[in-house]
Design a protein around this motif. Structure first.
Motif, PDB file in Angstrom:
ATOM      1  N   GLY A  17     -24.274  41.851  13.521  1.00  0.00           N
ATOM      2  CA  GLY A  17     -24.694  43.051  14.240  1.00  0.00           C
ATOM      3  C   GLY A  17     -24.018  43.176  15.590  1.00  0.00           C
ATOM      4  N   LEU A  18     -23.925  42.080  16.315  1.00  0.00           N
ATOM      5  CA  LEU A  18     -23.282  42.106  17.626  1.00  0.00           C
ATOM      6  C   LEU A  18     -21.799  42.440  17.487  1.00  0.00           C
ATOM      7  N   LEU A  20     -20.303  44.105  15.076  1.00  0.00           N
ATOM      8  CA  LEU A  20     -20.140  45.503  14.676  1.00  0.00           C
ATOM      9  C   LEU A  20     -20.443  46.466  15.814  1.00  0.00           C
ATOM     10  N   SER A  21     -21.431  46.146  16.637  1.00  0.00           N
ATOM     11  CA  SER A  21     -21.754  47.053  17.745  1.00  0.00           C
ATOM     12  C   SER A  21     -20.609  47.115  18.749  1.00  0.00           C
ATOM     13  N   VAL A  22     -19.943  46.020  19.000  1.00  0.00           N
ATOM     14  CA  VAL A  22     -18.787  46.031  19.904  1.00  0.00           C
ATOM     15  C   VAL A  22     -17.638  46.806  19.268  1.00  0.00           C
ATOM     16  N   ALA A  24     -17.753  49.195  17.109  1.00  0.00           N
ATOM     17  CA  ALA A  24     -18.057  50.622  17.004  1.00  0.00           C
ATOM     18  C   ALA A  24     -17.583  51.386  18.237  1.00  0.00           C
ATOM     19  N   GLY A  25     -17.546  50.724  19.377  1.00  0.00           N
ATOM     20  CA  GLY A  25     -17.114  51.367  20.604  1.00  0.00           C
ATOM     21  C   GLY A  25     -15.628  51.280  20.862  1.00  0.00           C
ATOM     22  N   HIS A  90     -14.562  47.595  10.669  1.00  0.00           N
ATOM     23  CA  HIS A  90     -15.920  48.150  10.627  1.00  0.00           C
ATOM     24  C   HIS A  90     -16.145  48.870   9.295  1.00  0.00           C
ATOM     25  N   ARG A  94     -18.804  48.208   6.265  1.00  0.00           N
ATOM     26  CA  ARG A  94     -19.666  49.304   5.789  1.00  0.00           C
ATOM     27  C   ARG A  94     -19.540  49.458   4.275  1.00  0.00           C
ATOM     28  N   ARG A 104     -27.750  41.984   9.417  1.00  0.00           N
ATOM     29  CA  ARG A 104     -26.949  42.055  10.645  1.00  0.00           C
ATOM     30  C   ARG A 104     -27.272  40.922  11.620  1.00  0.00           C
TER      31      ARG A 104
END
Length: 174
Positions: A17-18, A20-22, A24-25, A90, A94, A104
């Motif tokens: 999860g961490l 993917l969150s990075v 995504a930006g 990413h 998905r 995640r």
């Protein structure tokens, strides 16, 4: 008393999860993994993503259960390819989630090989956005003794609670 800084361990063992969150930006940025002191080659592939649920007994006969996600990187160079964009990585994850349930918060392990050397297991450090690319350092996944790790975490927690600024007047750290 020897106390290990568990914050360092956390920074070097992020979850999916961490990551993917990075990513995504920074979807347009190249995603570059580093292992054994070098960057993966520009043509690297994500060859497999696996999710597992594990259970067992640790060396103290304590039952253990955890989820783990394995991402296999094939470190090859192909033609004039560049490093994979973070957005493509990413999208791969998905796509996997359409067929495989990925937790995640699961432990994240990278399996890396150049196709010649045996596959090695790595954990990932916090991704860093620098010079227009996302850099992720992989470090060898060490063996550990879970009862010892739990004891150290408890001792660290006790020391932090005892010696935190608000507790300084209690006299426990004098």
């Amino acid at each position: 008393m020897n106390v290990i800084d568990n914050s360092k361990i956390q920074e070097n063992d992020i979850d999916l999860g961490l990551l993917l969150s990075v990513l995504a930006g920074a979807k347009a940025s190249p995603l570059i993994f580093y292992y054994d002191g070098k960057a993966v080659k520009p043509g690297y592939h994500v060859t497999e993503v696996k999710a597992g649920q594990f259970s067992g007994l640790d060396c103290g006969a304590n039952p253990e259960a955890w989820a783990e996600i394995f991402i296999q990187l094939w470190d090859i160079e192909e033609g004039d390819r560049t490093h994979m964009p973070a957005g493509k990585f990413h999208s791969i994850i998905r796509k996997v989630t359409e067929h495989v349930q990925l937790d995640r918060s699961a432990k994240l392990t990278f399996e890396v090989s150049d196709g010649v050397r045996p596959m090695q297991l790595y954990c990932a450090a916090m991704p860093v956005l620098s010079a227009g690319a996302v850099h992720v350092t992989l470090s060898p996944r060490p063996a550990s003794c879970k009862p010892r790790d739990r004891w150290l975490a408890e001792e660290t927690s006790k020391a932090a609670a005892c010696c935190a600024p608000q507790a300084a007047t209690s006299g426990c750290c004098a």
